[in-house]
Design a protein around this motif. Structure first.
Motif, short mmCIF file in Angstrom:
data_model
loop_
_atom_site.label_atom_id
_atom_site.label_comp_id
_atom_site.label_asym_id
_atom_site.label_seq_id
_atom_site.Cartn_x
_atom_site.Cartn_y
_atom_site.Cartn_z
N PRO A 1 0.82 -1.21 0.00
CA PRO A 1 0.00 0.00 0.00
C PRO A 1 0.85 1.26 0.00
CG PRO A 1 0.16 -0.88 2.21
CD PRO A 1 0.86 -1.86 1.31
N PRO A 2 0.26 2.39 -0.34
CA PRO A 2 0.99 3.66 -0.22
C PRO A 2 1.45 3.90 1.21
CG PRO A 2 -1.05 3.94 -1.47
CD PRO A 2 -1.08 2.56 -0.88
N ALA A 3 2.46 4.72 1.38
CA ALA A 3 3.03 4.98 2.71
C ALA A 3 1.95 5.47 3.67
CB ALA A 3 4.14 6.02 2.60
N GLY A 4 1.97 4.88 4.86
CA GLY A 4 1.03 5.31 5.88
C GLY A 4 -0.31 4.61 5.86
N GLN A 5 -0.55 3.73 4.89
CA GLN A 5 -1.82 3.02 4.80
C GLN A 5 -1.61 1.55 5.15
OE1 GLN A 5 -4.12 3.67 1.27
NE2 GLN A 5 -3.57 5.83 1.13
N PRO A 6 -2.61 0.91 5.78
CA PRO A 6 -2.46 -0.49 6.17
C PRO A 6 -2.45 -1.42 4.97
CG PRO A 6 -4.70 0.24 6.57
CD PRO A 6 -3.92 1.46 6.17
N ARG A 7 -1.77 -2.55 5.12
CA ARG A 7 -1.76 -3.56 4.08
C ARG A 7 -3.10 -4.26 4.04
NH1 ARG A 7 0.10 -8.73 2.45
NH2 ARG A 7 1.56 -8.60 0.70
N LEU A 8 -3.69 -4.42 2.85
CA LEU A 8 -5.00 -5.00 2.72
C LEU A 8 -4.93 -6.52 2.79
CD1 LEU A 8 -6.43 -2.74 -0.12
CD2 LEU A 8 -6.82 -2.54 2.33
N ILE A 9 -5.99 -7.14 3.34
CA ILE A 9 -6.06 -8.59 3.45
C ILE A 9 -6.34 -9.19 2.07
CG2 ILE A 9 -7.34 -10.51 4.47
CD1 ILE A 9 -7.98 -8.68 6.83
N GLY A 10 -5.60 -10.24 1.72
CA GLY A 10 -5.82 -10.91 0.45
C GLY A 10 -4.93 -10.44 -0.67
N ALA A 11 -3.90 -9.67 -0.36
CA ALA A 11 -3.08 -9.07 -1.40
C ALA A 11 -2.12 -10.05 -2.07
CB ALA A 11 -2.29 -7.90 -0.85
N ASP A 12 -1.95 -11.25 -1.50
CA ASP A 12 -1.00 -12.20 -2.08
C ASP A 12 -1.68 -13.26 -2.95
OD1 ASP A 12 0.83 -12.08 0.98
OD2 ASP A 12 1.27 -11.04 -0.89
N ALA A 13 -2.94 -13.08 -3.27
CA ALA A 13 -3.67 -14.00 -4.12
C ALA A 13 -4.73 -13.23 -4.87
CB ALA A 13 -4.30 -15.11 -3.28
N SER A 14 -5.51 -13.92 -5.67
CA SER A 14 -6.65 -13.27 -6.30
C SER A 14 -7.60 -12.80 -5.21
CB SER A 14 -7.36 -14.24 -7.24
OG SER A 14 -6.50 -14.66 -8.28
N HIS A 15 -8.35 -11.75 -5.52
CA HIS A 15 -9.23 -11.16 -4.52
C HIS A 15 -10.66 -11.13 -5.08
CE1 HIS A 15 -9.95 -9.11 -0.82
NE2 HIS A 15 -10.38 -7.99 -1.39
N ALA A 16 -11.61 -10.80 -4.22
CA ALA A 16 -13.00 -10.70 -4.66
C ALA A 16 -13.72 -9.66 -3.82
CB ALA A 16 -13.71 -12.05 -4.52
N TRP A 17 -14.68 -8.98 -4.43
CA TRP A 17 -15.48 -8.00 -3.72
C TRP A 17 -16.87 -7.93 -4.34
CZ3 TRP A 17 -11.01 -6.96 -6.43
CH2 TRP A 17 -11.10 -6.16 -7.58
#
Length: 300
Positions: A219-235
């Motif tokens: 993520p950009p500096a200062g923002q938390p790392r999002l869950i699921g970033a090491d695989a395909s994601h869904a929303w």
């Protein structure tokens, strides 16, 4: 390039290792990101090993570019790799959730009535292979949709509640776990979070669709790392007549925007799975997946 835009490169590798040789195979693969109003596909390259004996593609009923390929020589592994660069534009600058139409009016507009105007979004109001319209999902959803609640405000509140009430647990479910089962468990991965939320919205008569894609790895500096970033994601994408499709990521409790690369859209996971098909042989198999999404800087 718009200073607010994001230029992201996605590298995705999927390898199937088979216990015994596969004699012949017929596959469908959803590995080509969509061109959307907010997403420009700048470059895309793909490779399949072993090389297919037959390869073609077509756009499916949801607008996804799907590959069809055959393998007619014995093989004990299948590797698919892609590298894509997309330019994303910010999507929600002018979105005011509180100013969107009341949810009842949206549901009423899209309810089927003989002789009435057909709205294509109504296709996403019904049950689908992985998502049943259960009373339990409807009851859960209604806590976010009191009478007169603006549709996007209600959907965002539902996203907040799902994020708080469900645990991200990679081993709790499988690729074919129904939404109702994941709801009972209150655990799962991004696919389950998305399908449960879609089921809740559809149970109220609101159109909601499944979106597969990728998350920015760092993520950009200062923002938390999002869950699921090491695989395909869904929303989830919920329809609002005023604003169009609004994308919500219940796994991370955010609107999908400059960190989210759209791959494909469907009713649920079964419409957009990475690989489907039939094989002769193979026995048990193991799958190794590696995904990297990074921002391209101006000096690259």
């Amino acid at each position: 390039m718009d200073a607010r835009a994001a230029l992201l490169t996605v590298s995705h590798s999927t390898v199937y290792h088979y216990a015994t040789a596969v004699e012949t195979a017929q596959h469908l693969a959803t590995i080509r990101p969509r061109a959307c109003q907010w997403q420009e596909v700048v470059e895309h390259a793909e490779q399949i090993e072993p090389a297919p004996s037959y390869l073609t593609s077509r756009v499916d009923g949801f607008g996804n570019d799907v590959l069809y390929f055959s393998l007619d020589t014995p093989h004990d592994s299948l590797r698919m790799t892609t590298k894509t660069t997309v330019r994303l534009q910010p999507r929600w600058t002018n979105l005011d959730p509180a100013a969107t139409p009341e949810w009842e009016s949206v549901a009423q507009r899209l309810r089927y009535q003989a002789g009435s105007v057909f709205y294509p979004e109504a296709e996403f109001c019904f049950a689908s292979p992985n998502i049943a319209l259960s009373p339990e999902l409807e009851r859960y959803a209604r806590a976010s949709f009191a009478a007169g609640t603006p549709v996007v405000a209600g959907a965002i509140d539902l996203m907040h509640r799902l994020h708080a009430d469900f645990e991200y647990a990679p081993t709790a479910t499988a690729f074919d776990t129904p939404a109702t089962q994941a709801f009972d468990l209150r655990r799962g991965v991004c696919q389950d979070f998305a399908q449960v939320m879609i089921g809740c919205l559809r149970a109220l008569g609101l159109p909601a669709r499944y979106v597969s894609g990728y998350l920015r790895t760092e993520p950009p500096a200062g923002q938390p790392r999002l869950i699921g970033a090491d695989a395909s994601h869904a929303w989830v994408s919920v329809f609002c007549p005023q604003s169009g499709w609004v994308d919500l990521d219940p796994t991370n409790d955010v609107l999908a925007d400059l960190d989210h690369v759209t791959l494909a859209i469907g009713r649920d996971y079964s419409d957009v799975s990475l690989l489907r098909g039939m094989i002769l042989g193979g026995g048990e198999h193991q799958v190794d997946v590696a995904v990297s999404v990074r921002e391209v800087t101006t000096d690259e």
